[in-house]
Design a protein around this motif. Structure first.
Motif, PDB file in Angstrom:
ATOM      1  N   VAL A  48       0.825  -1.220   0.000  1.00 57.79           N
ATOM      2  CA  VAL A  48       0.000   0.000   0.000  1.00 57.79           C
ATOM      3  C   VAL A  48       0.859   1.270   0.000  1.00 57.79           C
ATOM      4  O   VAL A  48       0.643   2.157  -0.844  1.00 57.79           O
ATOM      5  N   PRO A  49       1.847   1.433   0.901  1.00 60.71           N
ATOM      6  CA  PRO A  49       2.665   2.648   0.831  1.00 60.71           C
ATOM      7  C   PRO A  49       3.431   2.786  -0.491  1.00 60.71           C
ATOM      8  O   PRO A  49       3.603   3.901  -0.990  1.00 60.71           O
ATOM      9  N   THR A  50       3.879   1.662  -1.059  1.00 58.30           N
ATOM     10  CA  THR A  50       4.629   1.723  -2.306  1.00 58.30           C
ATOM     11  C   THR A  50       3.745   2.189  -3.457  1.00 58.30           C
ATOM     12  O   THR A  50       4.161   3.010  -4.290  1.00 58.30           O
ATOM     13  N   VAL A  51       2.521   1.668  -3.528  1.00 56.90           N
ATOM     14  CA  VAL A  51       1.588   2.123  -4.562  1.00 56.90           C
ATOM     15  C   VAL A  51       1.281   3.603  -4.383  1.00 56.90           C
ATOM     16  O   VAL A  51       1.258   4.380  -5.356  1.00 56.90           O
ATOM     17  N   PHE A  52       1.058   4.020  -3.136  1.00 54.16           N
ATOM     18  CA  PHE A  52       0.797   5.434  -2.852  1.00 54.16           C
ATOM     19  C   PHE A  52       1.993   6.286  -3.273  1.00 54.16           C
ATOM     20  O   PHE A  52       1.822   7.352  -3.881  1.00 54.16           O
ATOM     21  N   TYR A  53       3.200   5.813  -2.982  1.00 52.27           N
ATOM     22  CA  TYR A  53       4.428   6.513  -3.355  1.00 52.27           C
ATOM     23  C   TYR A  53       4.534   6.655  -4.868  1.00 52.27           C
ATOM     24  O   TYR A  53       4.950   7.696  -5.391  1.00 52.27           O
ATOM     25  N   ALA A  54       4.133   5.610  -5.593  1.00 51.40           N
ATOM     26  CA  ALA A  54       4.293   5.602  -7.047  1.00 51.40           C
ATOM     27  C   ALA A  54       3.290   6.498  -7.758  1.00 51.40           C
ATOM     28  O   ALA A  54       3.609   7.080  -8.801  1.00 51.40           O
ATOM     29  N   VAL A  55       2.071   6.598  -7.220  1.00 50.31           N
ATOM     30  CA  VAL A  55       1.012   7.275  -7.979  1.00 50.31           C
ATOM     31  C   VAL A  55       0.739   8.711  -7.535  1.00 50.31           C
ATOM     32  O   VAL A  55       0.075   9.456  -8.263  1.00 50.31           O
ATOM     33  N   THR A  56       1.244   9.128  -6.374  1.00 50.03           N
ATOM     34  CA  THR A  56       0.882  10.450  -5.857  1.00 50.03           C
ATOM     35  C   THR A  56       1.936  11.520  -6.116  1.00 50.03           C
ATOM     36  O   THR A  56       1.679  12.698  -5.854  1.00 50.03           O
ATOM     37  N   GLY A  57       3.108  11.133  -6.603  1.00 47.43           N
ATOM     38  CA  GLY A  57       4.123  12.128  -6.900  1.00 47.43           C
ATOM     39  C   GLY A  57       4.733  12.768  -5.669  1.00 47.43           C
ATOM     40  O   GLY A  57       4.651  12.237  -4.559  1.00 47.43           O
ATOM     41  N   LEU A  58       5.296  13.956  -5.859  1.00 48.20           N
ATOM     42  CA  LEU A  58       6.030  14.627  -4.787  1.00 48.20           C
ATOM     43  C   LEU A  58       5.165  14.958  -3.575  1.00 48.20           C
ATOM     44  O   LEU A  58       5.599  14.742  -2.436  1.00 48.20           O
ATOM     45  N   PRO A  59       3.934  15.493  -3.746  1.00 47.04           N
ATOM     46  CA  PRO A  59       3.111  15.780  -2.556  1.00 47.04           C
ATOM     47  C   PRO A  59       2.846  14.529  -1.719  1.00 47.04           C
ATOM     48  O   PRO A  59       2.908  14.574  -0.489  1.00 47.04           O
ATOM     49  N   GLY A  60       2.549  13.426  -2.394  1.00 52.70           N
ATOM     50  CA  GLY A  60       2.319  12.187  -1.662  1.00 52.70           C
ATOM     51  C   GLY A  60       3.553  11.726  -0.929  1.00 52.70           C
ATOM     52  O   GLY A  60       3.467  11.199   0.193  1.00 52.70           O
ATOM     53  N   ARG A  61       4.720  11.909  -1.513  1.00 54.27           N
ATOM     54  CA  ARG A  61       5.955  11.484  -0.865  1.00 54.27           C
ATOM     55  C   ARG A  61       6.254  12.344   0.359  1.00 54.27           C
ATOM     56  O   ARG A  61       6.777  11.842   1.355  1.00 54.27           O
ATOM     57  N   HIS A  62       5.890  13.603   0.294  1.00 51.92           N
ATOM     58  CA  HIS A  62       6.038  14.450   1.483  1.00 51.92           C
ATOM     59  C   HIS A  62       5.124  13.963   2.607  1.00 51.92           C
ATOM     60  O   HIS A  62       5.507  13.962   3.783  1.00 51.92           O
ATOM     61  N   ARG A  63       3.915  13.541   2.251  1.00 55.56           N
ATOM     62  CA  ARG A  63       2.989  13.031   3.267  1.00 55.56           C
ATOM     63  C   ARG A  63       3.513  11.729   3.874  1.00 55.56           C
ATOM     64  O   ARG A  63       3.377  11.497   5.085  1.00 55.56           O
ATOM     65  N   LEU A  64       4.107  10.882   3.043  1.00 56.90           N
ATOM     66  CA  LEU A  64       4.684   9.642   3.570  1.00 56.90           C
ATOM     67  C   LEU A  64       5.836   9.936   4.518  1.00 56.90           C
ATOM     68  O   LEU A  64       5.999   9.269   5.545  1.00 56.90           O
ATOM     69  N   HIS A  65       6.655  10.931   4.178  1.00 58.31           N
ATOM     70  CA  HIS A  65       7.765  11.294   5.064  1.00 58.31           C
ATOM     71  C   HIS A  65       7.228  11.824   6.394  1.00 58.31           C
ATOM     72  O   HIS A  65       7.761  11.480   7.461  1.00 58.31           O
ATOM     73  N   ALA A  66       6.180  12.641   6.334  1.00 63.26           N
ATOM     74  CA  ALA A  66       5.583  13.155   7.574  1.00 63.26           C
ATOM     75  C   ALA A  66       4.991  12.010   8.395  1.00 63.26           C
ATOM     76  O   ALA A  66       5.101  12.003   9.631  1.00 63.26           O
ATOM     77  N   MET A  67       4.391  11.033   7.721  1.00 68.47           N
ATOM     78  CA  MET A  67       3.839   9.878   8.429  1.00 68.47           C
ATOM     79  C   MET A  67       4.950   9.087   9.116  1.00 68.47           C
ATOM     80  O   MET A  67       4.796   8.659  10.260  1.00 68.47           O
ATOM     81  N   ARG A  68       6.064   8.895   8.405  1.00 70.27           N
ATOM     82  CA  ARG A  68       7.183   8.158   8.998  1.00 70.27           C
ATOM     83  C   ARG A  68       7.699   8.887  10.236  1.00 70.27           C
ATOM     84  O   ARG A  68       7.945   8.256  11.278  1.00 70.27           O
ATOM     85  N   THR A  69       7.854  10.197  10.146  1.00 67.02           N
ATOM     86  CA  THR A  69       8.329  10.973  11.284  1.00 67.02           C
ATOM     87  C   THR A  69       7.388  10.838  12.472  1.00 67.02           C
ATOM     88  O   THR A  69       7.819  10.653  13.607  1.00 67.02           O
TER      89      THR A  69
END
Length: 227
Positions: free
Chosen positions: A175-196
């Motif tokens: 699920v995170p990998t698919v989200f990372y692949a399809v959401t672009g830079l904004p989605g990747r920023h959200r994933l980084h915030a989630m990890r933090t």
């Protein structure tokens, strides 16, 4: 089959909601070769749990476990013991004094997670094996396997039950990998915030997860043992 899948809902949810696995995936998605690293790591988990499931299924079928009252009783007690262990783990996580974190330093991650910053394939496999075998998921997985092996269904339905458990165990990587692949830079920023956020609140999240699933498995186990 529908009855078996309904019985496996707690295990499916527990396998698909593992904070440590999500953190590992998010760390790998921030590494130099994210897709390869997640594929190797998640693939190792997939292979390991598939092997465990196959062994349990073969042993159960050879012993004709689904036709014995002893197997059903053992399954019920396994679920109850898993629930009690989770409750104990959750209480310990709450009362244990957290380790001090040095002031002035950034995000603090566990030792195993730091190895995922710039990992080699061998490191990925090793960490994946250790993480798969020492986190609460393995207890949840075996609880689910016990239900599948003891179920009075066809071998095809048992295989499907094992596959459902195995696939649930890798959703934290898919699920995170698919989200990372399809959401672009904004989605990747959200994933980084989630990890933090996950790393900062790892103790509270871990305790909450253990307590929630502890209550769930204990209540179900008691109902099955006493029923």
């Amino acid at each position: 089959m529908g009855e078996l899948l309904a019985q496996l809902v707690p295990e499916i949810v527990g396998l698909a909601a593992t904070p440590a696995a999500i953190v590992a995936c998010l760390l790998l998605l921030g590494s130099h070769r994210p897709y390869r690293n997640v594929a190797v790591f998640g693939g190792t988990v997939l292979v390991l749990y598939s092997l465990l499931g196959a062994v349990a299924l073969v042993v159960g079928r050879s012993a004709d476990a689904q036709a014995t009252e002893e197997a059903t009783t053992a399954r019920d007690w396994i679920g109850l013991v898993v629930g009690l262990l989770f409750l104990v783990g959750g209480v310990v996580a709450i009362v244990r004094r957290p380790a001090p974190r040095p002031e002035g330093e950034g995000e603090q991650v566990p030792g195993w997670a730091r190895k995922l910053a710039s990992p080699r394939p061998a490191t990925l496999v090793g960490v994946a094996v250790v993480l798969s075998l020492v986190n609460p998921n393995v207890a949840i997985f075996f609880s689910g396997l016990g239900a599948v092996v003891a179920a009075d269904v066809s071998v095809g339905e048992q295989v499907l039950g094992v596959l459902v458990l195995v696939l649930a165990s890798v959703l934290d990587y898919v699920v995170p990998t698919v989200f990372y692949a399809v959401t672009g830079l904004p989605g990747r920023h959200r994933l980084h915030a989630m990890r933090t956020w996950l790393v900062r609140n790892d103790r509270a999240i871990g305790a909450a997860v253990l307590l929630v699933f502890g209550v769930m498995f204990t209540i179900r186990g008691l109902a099955q043992v006493l029923g």
